[in-house]
Design a protein around this motif. Structure first.
Motif, PDB file in Angstrom:
ATOM      1  N   TYR A  96      59.065  -5.784 -26.479  1.00 48.97           N
ATOM      2  CA  TYR A  96      57.931  -5.429 -25.618  1.00 48.97           C
ATOM      3  C   TYR A  96      58.104  -4.026 -25.045  1.00 48.97           C
ATOM      4  CZ  TYR A  96      54.555  -5.955 -21.755  1.00 48.97           C
ATOM      5  OH  TYR A  96      53.512  -5.788 -20.874  1.00 48.97           O
ATOM      6  N   ARG A  97      59.304  -3.740 -24.567  1.00 41.72           N
ATOM      7  CA  ARG A  97      59.548  -2.410 -24.003  1.00 41.72           C
ATOM      8  C   ARG A  97      59.434  -1.332 -25.083  1.00 41.72           C
ATOM      9  NH1 ARG A  97      61.820  -2.156 -18.836  1.00 41.72           N
ATOM     10  NH2 ARG A  97      62.748  -0.120 -19.324  1.00 41.72           N
ATOM     11  N   SER A  98      59.798  -1.653 -26.298  1.00 41.86           N
ATOM     12  CA  SER A  98      59.658  -0.691 -27.394  1.00 41.86           C
ATOM     13  C   SER A  98      58.188  -0.411 -27.691  1.00 41.86           C
ATOM     14  CB  SER A  98      60.354  -1.204 -28.656  1.00 41.86           C
ATOM     15  OG  SER A  98      61.753  -1.212 -28.485  1.00 41.86           O
ATOM     16  N   VAL A  99      57.360  -1.442 -27.624  1.00 48.45           N
ATOM     17  CA  VAL A  99      55.926  -1.264 -27.828  1.00 48.45           C
ATOM     18  C   VAL A  99      55.349  -0.357 -26.744  1.00 48.45           C
ATOM     19  CG1 VAL A  99      53.682  -2.435 -27.740  1.00 48.45           C
ATOM     20  CG2 VAL A  99      55.546  -3.404 -29.092  1.00 48.45           C
ATOM     21  N   VAL A 100      55.715  -0.636 -25.496  1.00 52.38           N
ATOM     22  CA  VAL A 100      55.223   0.166 -24.379  1.00 52.38           C
ATOM     23  C   VAL A 100      55.724   1.603 -24.481  1.00 52.38           C
ATOM     24  CG1 VAL A 100      55.339   0.473 -21.880  1.00 52.38           C
ATOM     25  CG2 VAL A 100      54.955  -1.800 -22.842  1.00 52.38           C
ATOM     26  N   LYS A 101      57.002   1.754 -24.810  1.00 54.75           N
ATOM     27  CA  LYS A 101      57.594   3.087 -24.934  1.00 54.75           C
ATOM     28  C   LYS A 101      56.910   3.874 -26.048  1.00 54.75           C
ATOM     29  CE  LYS A 101      62.067   5.394 -25.551  1.00 54.75           C
ATOM     30  NZ  LYS A 101      63.524   5.185 -25.766  1.00 54.75           N
ATOM     31  N   THR A 102      56.587   3.196 -27.144  1.00 52.91           N
ATOM     32  CA  THR A 102      55.948   3.872 -28.279  1.00 52.91           C
ATOM     33  C   THR A 102      54.597   4.451 -27.893  1.00 52.91           C
ATOM     34  OG1 THR A 102      57.083   2.499 -29.919  1.00 52.91           O
ATOM     35  CG2 THR A 102      55.034   3.568 -30.612  1.00 52.91           C
ATOM     36  N   ILE A 103      53.729   3.652 -27.270  1.00 51.72           N
ATOM     37  CA  ILE A 103      52.404   4.166 -26.901  1.00 51.72           C
ATOM     38  C   ILE A 103      52.532   5.245 -25.844  1.00 51.72           C
ATOM     39  CG2 ILE A 103      51.963   2.373 -25.161  1.00 51.72           C
ATOM     40  CD1 ILE A 103      49.373   4.089 -27.481  1.00 51.72           C
ATOM     41  N   PHE A 104      53.490   5.103 -24.933  1.00 50.92           N
ATOM     42  CA  PHE A 104      53.633   6.111 -23.894  1.00 50.92           C
ATOM     43  C   PHE A 104      54.078   7.448 -24.482  1.00 50.92           C
ATOM     44  CE2 PHE A 104      55.963   8.170 -20.339  1.00 50.92           C
ATOM     45  CZ  PHE A 104      54.864   8.372 -19.519  1.00 50.92           C
ATOM     46  N   HIS A 105      54.997   7.404 -25.433  1.00 53.23           N
ATOM     47  CA  HIS A 105      55.459   8.658 -26.030  1.00 53.23           C
ATOM     48  C   HIS A 105      54.381   9.299 -26.901  1.00 53.23           C
ATOM     49  CE1 HIS A 105      59.554   9.263 -24.651  1.00 53.23           C
ATOM     50  NE2 HIS A 105      59.674   7.948 -24.623  1.00 53.23           N
ATOM     51  N   ILE A 106      53.519   8.494 -27.481  1.00 51.52           N
ATOM     52  CA  ILE A 106      52.371   9.050 -28.198  1.00 51.52           C
ATOM     53  C   ILE A 106      51.462   9.778 -27.215  1.00 51.52           C
ATOM     54  CG2 ILE A 106      50.252   8.447 -29.445  1.00 51.52           C
ATOM     55  CD1 ILE A 106      51.868   6.175 -30.773  1.00 51.52           C
ATOM     56  N   TRP A 107      51.269   9.185 -26.028  1.00 48.43           N
ATOM     57  CA  TRP A 107      50.469   9.859 -24.997  1.00 48.43           C
ATOM     58  C   TRP A 107      51.157  11.132 -24.517  1.00 48.43           C
ATOM     59  CZ3 TRP A 107      49.528   4.682 -21.969  1.00 48.43           C
ATOM     60  CH2 TRP A 107      48.431   4.014 -22.523  1.00 48.43           C
ATOM     61  N   LEU A 108      52.474  11.099 -24.383  1.00 41.98           N
ATOM     62  CA  LEU A 108      53.210  12.292 -23.952  1.00 41.98           C
ATOM     63  C   LEU A 108      53.016  13.444 -24.940  1.00 41.98           C
ATOM     64  CD1 LEU A 108      56.690  11.037 -22.664  1.00 41.98           C
ATOM     65  CD2 LEU A 108      54.730  11.764 -21.324  1.00 41.98           C
ATOM     66  N   GLU A 109      53.063  13.129 -26.222  1.00 46.39           N
ATOM     67  CA  GLU A 109      52.863  14.168 -27.231  1.00 46.39           C
ATOM     68  C   GLU A 109      51.465  14.766 -27.115  1.00 46.39           C
ATOM     69  OE1 GLU A 109      53.674  12.368 -30.976  1.00 46.39           O
ATOM     70  OE2 GLU A 109      55.829  12.125 -30.577  1.00 46.39           O
ATOM     71  N   ALA A 110      50.482  13.934 -26.773  1.00 48.78           N
ATOM     72  CA  ALA A 110      49.110  14.426 -26.621  1.00 48.78           C
ATOM     73  C   ALA A 110      49.006  15.425 -25.483  1.00 48.78           C
ATOM     74  CB  ALA A 110      48.158  13.256 -26.379  1.00 48.78           C
ATOM     75  N   ALA A 111      49.880  15.284 -24.491  1.00 48.60           N
ATOM     76  CA  ALA A 111      49.825  16.146 -23.307  1.00 48.60           C
ATOM     77  C   ALA A 111      50.577  17.447 -23.466  1.00 48.60           C
ATOM     78  CB  ALA A 111      50.360  15.386 -22.095  1.00 48.60           C
ATOM     79  N   GLU A 112      51.194  17.668 -24.616  1.00 45.71           N
ATOM     80  CA  GLU A 112      51.910  18.923 -24.829  1.00 45.71           C
ATOM     81  C   GLU A 112      50.969  20.122 -24.762  1.00 45.71           C
ATOM     82  OE1 GLU A 112      54.016  18.538 -28.465  1.00 45.71           O
ATOM     83  OE2 GLU A 112      55.529  17.161 -27.649  1.00 45.71           O
ATOM     84  N   THR A 113      49.675  19.867 -24.954  1.00 45.74           N
ATOM     85  CA  THR A 113      48.689  20.947 -24.885  1.00 45.74           C
ATOM     86  C   THR A 113      48.665  21.586 -23.501  1.00 45.74           C
ATOM     87  OG1 THR A 113      46.979  19.328 -24.302  1.00 45.74           O
ATOM     88  CG2 THR A 113      47.201  19.898 -26.628  1.00 45.74           C
ATOM     89  N   PHE A 114      48.999  20.802 -22.468  1.00 47.12           N
ATOM     90  CA  PHE A 114      48.994  21.329 -21.100  1.00 47.12           C
ATOM     91  C   PHE A 114      49.942  22.516 -20.973  1.00 47.12           C
ATOM     92  CE2 PHE A 114      46.783  17.576 -19.686  1.00 47.12           C
ATOM     93  CZ  PHE A 114      46.222  17.920 -18.467  1.00 47.12           C
TER      94      PHE A 114
END
Length: 209
Positions: A64-82
């Motif tokens: 479960y934590r791996s699933v949550v971590k995966t989506i969160f890190h995908i979101w983090l990559e999206a924010a690199e534009t900042f």
């Protein structure tokens, strides 16, 4: 002859199996929640023996934590534009595009995150208090800098971020509602129109366009 190739082949098999498991787990956790999901159901959906799940993820919580971590890190990559963007039009505009694309590609992961948080984050509270807090403070500093440079209207950075998350993730978390009102799943053209609309509303609201 094959000996030098064994480690890469084993690594490829491991990565493929983990990807299968995480994809199945996203769907099961999204539909059943942490309490209702079972490792057997996840294994069946992944098409793997249950023992394989426990080999890669010893417990349901670790998966479960791996699933949550995966989506969160995908979101983090999206924010690199900042960090790289010269201003809010480019940075926030690209962030909205990326987050909307993620909602389209990873709706189950977003729903798992939403359900976890709505229940008080019993499994990932530590993650919210560390990784998410640090990330949010970093993006708030960027927004404050843009405000100080006169590149956007003076708004509360945190409430702007909350609004961006709520809006972009709505397309994943409430996909059934959107599809019902839309008369079916959003087409490629619908997604492009949605991204353009959200960007226009947000960027006009912060005085960028």
């Amino acid at each position: 002859m094959d000996e030098p190739n064994r480690p890469p082949r084993r690594q490829a098999i491991r990565q493929a199996n983990e990807a299968l498991i995480l994809s199945a787990a996203e769907k099961v956790f999204a539909e059943a929640g942490f309490g209702g999901a079972t490792m057997q159901v996840i294994a069946d959906l992944a098409g793997l023996p249950k023992a394989n799940l426990h080999y890669y993820f010893p417990t349901k919580e670790s998966l479960y934590r791996s699933v949550v971590k995966t989506i969160f890190h995908i979101w983090l990559e999206a924010a690199e534009t900042f960090d790289a963007a010269p201003g809010p039009a480019e940075g926030i505009g690209a962030y909205i595009d990326a987050k909307m694309d993620i909602s389209r590609r990873h709706p189950h992961g977003s729903k798992v995150w939403a359900t976890e948080v709505m229940h008080g984050a019993p499994v990932i509270q530590d993650y919210l208090e560390t990784t998410l807090r640090d990330w949010t403070e970093g993006r708030a500093r960027v927004i404050r800098r843009w405000i100080a440079e006169g590149k956007m209207a003076p708004v509360d950075p945190y409430h702007l971020l909350y609004m961006l998350w709520a809006t972009t993730q709505h397309y994943a978390d409430f996909s059934h509602q959107i599809e019902t009102l839309n008369g079916g799943p959003l087409s490629d053209a619908d997604w492009q129109a949605a991204k353009a609309s959200v960007k226009g509303i947000v960027l006009r609201g912060i005085g960028v366009v």
